[in-house]
Scaffold this active site. Sequence first.
Site, short mmCIF file in Angstrom:
data_model
loop_
_atom_site.label_atom_id
_atom_site.label_comp_id
_atom_site.label_asym_id
_atom_site.label_seq_id
_atom_site.Cartn_x
_atom_site.Cartn_y
_atom_site.Cartn_z
N GLN B 129 -22.69 37.63 -6.34
CA GLN B 129 -22.32 38.02 -7.70
C GLN B 129 -23.51 38.59 -8.46
OE1 GLN B 129 -19.69 35.57 -10.60
NE2 GLN B 129 -21.73 34.76 -10.90
N GLY B 130 -23.42 39.83 -8.92
CA GLY B 130 -24.51 40.46 -9.66
C GLY B 130 -24.21 40.48 -11.15
N TYR B 131 -24.41 39.36 -11.82
CA TYR B 131 -24.10 39.24 -13.25
C TYR B 131 -25.37 39.13 -14.10
CZ TYR B 131 -18.97 38.61 -13.02
OH TYR B 131 -17.62 38.78 -12.87
N SER B 132 -26.05 37.95 -14.01
CA SER B 132 -27.18 37.67 -14.90
C SER B 132 -28.32 38.65 -14.68
CB SER B 132 -27.71 36.26 -14.65
OG SER B 132 -26.77 35.31 -15.06
N GLU B 247 -12.55 30.50 -11.06
CA GLU B 247 -13.59 29.58 -10.59
C GLU B 247 -13.06 28.18 -10.31
OE1 GLU B 247 -18.14 30.12 -11.64
OE2 GLU B 247 -16.92 30.24 -13.42
#
Lengths: 349, 419
Positions: B129-132, B247
């Site tokens: 996951q590329g979020y923060s 989630e």
Amino acid sequence: MDFAYDAEQDQFRASIRSFLADHADPRAADGHDGLLWQRLCTDFGAAGLHAPEEHGGGGFTPVETALVLEELGRALAPVPAWGTVAAAEAVLRLGGADVRKEVLPPLLAGERIGALALVTEADLDPARVPVRADGETLTGTVPVVPNGHVADVLVVPALVGDRVVLHVVTEFEAERQDSLDLTRPVAAVRLTDAPGTPLDEGDLDRLLDVLRVLLAADLLGTAGACLGAAVAYAHTRVQFNRPIGSFQAVKHRCAELAVELDAARAAVMFAALAAAEDSPELATAAPVAKFQAADTAVACAAASIQIHGGIGFTREHDAHLFYRRALTGAALLGSSARQREVLASRLGF
Amino acid sequence: MDITYPPDAERFRARIRTFLAENLPAGWAGVGALPPDERAEFATRWRATLAENGLVAVSWPKEYGGAGLTDVEQVVLAEELARAGAPSGGENDGFGIGMLGNTLIQLGTEEQKSYFLPRILSGEHRWCQGYSEPDAGSDLAGLRTRAVLDGDEWVIDGQKIWTSAGHTANWIFVLARTDPAAPKHKGITFLLVPMEQPGVEVRPIVNAAGHSLFNEVFFTGARTRADLVVGGVGGGWRTAMTLLGFERGGQVTTQAIEFARDLDRLVELARDRGLTSDPRIRDELAWCAARVQVMRYRGLRGLTALLQGRTPGADGAISKLVWSEYFQRYTELAAEILGPELLAPTGPGSGEVLRVAEVGTPNSSRAWVDELLYARAGTIYAGSSQVQRTIIGEQLLGLPREPRLDGGPFAEIRPGKGA
């Protein structure tokens, strides 16, 4: 799997809440609104919802009784519910057929008022019990009895030899004391050669557990009312040109209490169900519910005073009435630390 | 009220128990009992076993190769895996199956579904996951990774951080800013990006416990096909929120199971050190036991809501706070029980687990130190405690929002820091 209140229970809660909103005044009649209690008993069966119908009860379960007590705790209704429900529970669980038949119907109908002369579990310790049985009569003074001054029927622990046995007594002198809780005042009760009817020496732990759950429900209602009042005030009170509820310092304190309130709600619901099903889980669920609800009620009442600021520390504001009721409920049947000790020993720690 | 599971669910539970008894290695004592260097290999073999038995992708409909389990079956499966101490899949499956797969099923194009879903199932595509970003944590919508269309490809420049399982992944779903002139939540696009290309570099970060579970991911002229967008160009925020909704669900009752098990381990530690008679330790252990019961009651209530099709609302925020704040208090109790032993930890560690220790974790001081350190992360990741309290305050209690200073076009919010 259906761990939720059903539509009928929600409806019942809504109707008693609306009745109390119209009729309950925490400051009425020096902490004893007899007329209100009479109406709660006749219109809602408040005193005996889970007692069998043959004794004048409603034939429901402790889940419904807990709902009523929660609403009374929310409204700070100045009625002798705790004493009456506790005395009735003792008679219901430990009384012989004759005692139940004689004592329960007038109590549950609200025609007579009950009191339980027991503040904490320690009052069952033979070394501390102030009342002694001599033949068929009882003598001694119990210093603190919630709503003892308005009671007609007293359930009192008394020493019989070296054992402690609960007795039903109707002849006693009661003197109202200065009371922390202004909505549930206490009295000192004196017995002088009073005729007493012994109850069975049954499972006192089980009786106390059911009472813990019912008291937890009262505390849960108080907690909810306090958080609700604090949140409502935080909406309307403006400082620095903003409602104070928009500040994280206030918002986050409310949110933390909402988490604890939710935990208390789940714990009371589960414990009441365990009481209804007479499940072995009651032995853990009852002390959990009692201390979770008590700690939450005290914390919410304290936060309500703080968030209301100066006005929250005035006699005329209700905030201190809630705080007084929460502290009293937290002490009744044993402090939160005591509940955790009960839990620890039952879990074999 | 009734807290028993329906008969169908109990029949399914019996089936799962049989499956576990027949398929877990002889003498199985939980992942925590395996030496750390054997865990990854076991996880790979176990995932294959689950796949052969149709027990990965349990939340996907059968038409996409999933198990198509009902809600209550998913809950029962998660409970039994939690009790047995067996993983529910590989390291990247939470992202690939639980999050992205379900999101594609709901929002993806037919072409995306038919290409990606089978590859997620087979394990060929392993997702992260590329979020923060370094400057976009709690304020995720303040992200600055840029994506610009160049012909039929997006060109991506920027940096992601705290990328769990990034080092074992070969695909990443990325939130990128595609329109800096739009307000911050509107100019974001959700992209699917292959990692095995020169413009993507993964660098591990060593965490406070000394392990490497998360990473930085650098994008320098990285490329992906123009059509690998989910939820439309500029619709990335909505897609991201949809994805976060996947989630939980199946895990609604496992929290209490895992924490109850680990509390038994702590009581055993206290007993071994002769401290269960210490009044303070007893009081604190009882508080922990009560909190675990509260998690269980909340789980039963959450399961009821799930089965009745009611949406949880701010309940997720409460759950997160309850377990993560509890995790810190109870691992600090472990520290108190260990006393001076804490200063020179010995024995095996607990392994690299972000939440509570696995079944079979030894009762060593080093394992408790690992857990103590990991508990600090619990109140930060997946929305810090402060963010959760704001959600509860505003969504559940309806308290007014704070005045915001980040309206208007994103590029004008912090001049000089613009993307």
